[in-house]
Motif scaffolding. Structure first.
Motif, short mmCIF file in Angstrom:
data_model
loop_
_atom_site.label_atom_id
_atom_site.label_comp_id
_atom_site.label_asym_id
_atom_site.label_seq_id
_atom_site.Cartn_x
_atom_site.Cartn_y
_atom_site.Cartn_z
N ILE A 73 0.84 -1.20 0.00
CA ILE A 73 0.00 0.00 0.00
C ILE A 73 0.88 1.25 0.00
N ASP A 74 0.70 2.06 -1.01
CA ASP A 74 1.39 3.35 -1.09
C ASP A 74 0.67 4.18 -2.15
N CYS B 5 2.05 7.83 5.50
CA CYS B 5 1.28 9.01 5.09
C CYS B 5 0.80 8.86 3.66
N MET B 6 -0.50 8.82 3.52
CA MET B 6 -1.10 8.74 2.18
C MET B 6 -2.23 9.75 2.10
N SER B 7 -2.60 10.09 0.89
CA SER B 7 -3.65 11.09 0.71
C SER B 7 -5.00 10.58 1.22
N ALA B 8 -5.24 9.28 1.14
CA ALA B 8 -6.52 8.71 1.60
C ALA B 8 -6.22 7.64 2.65
N GLN C 263 -3.40 1.95 -3.64
CA GLN C 263 -2.87 3.30 -3.56
C GLN C 263 -3.54 4.10 -2.45
N SER C 264 -4.33 3.45 -1.60
CA SER C 264 -4.90 4.12 -0.43
C SER C 264 -5.19 3.09 0.64
N ALA C 265 -5.16 3.54 1.87
CA ALA C 265 -5.50 2.66 2.99
C ALA C 265 -6.97 2.24 2.89
#
Length: 115
Positions: free
Chosen positions: A7-8, A57-60, A35-37
């Protein structure tokens, strides 16, 4: 064969995880890349991976939130968090959530092999 999900929110970081970890050497199959949690959470119940390698740290969503959920609902799942930030508060929270390892980007072959 054991399964892993990656996940990234950065596709290049996902590629780096895939290449640096050499999952096949350790009898792991990549069951999914997200691409998101949020997307990963939706797949967790279905996939039940043995290992999760996630950015913090991810955008979502957050890898720390994901680790907390895994500790609660999937205690047999090993979580490795990867971060581009050398922040002590992230590392401290990762330890509190029972994360197996906290690695810094860029991933180093020697650190990954040790992990």
């Amino acid at each position: 064969m054991r399964t892993v999900i990656l996940i990234d929110d950065d596709i290049w970081a996902l590629a780096d995880m895939r290449e640096t970890f050499h999952f096949d050497r350790y009898d792991f199959e990549i069951a999914g890349e997200y691409q998101s949690a949020e997307d990963a959470l939706a797949a967790l119940e279905r996939l039940r991976p043995d290992l999760i390698v996630s950015d913090i740290c991810m955008s979502a969503g957050s890898g720390l939130d994901l680790a907390a959920l895994c500790a609660e609902k999937y205690p047999g799942t090993v979580v490795i968090l990867v971060s581009g930030h050398e922040r002590f508060d992230y590392a401290k929270e990762a330890i509190r959530q029972g994360v197996f390892a906290y690695l810094l980007k860029p991933l180093l072959d020697s650190e990954v092999a040790q992990t």
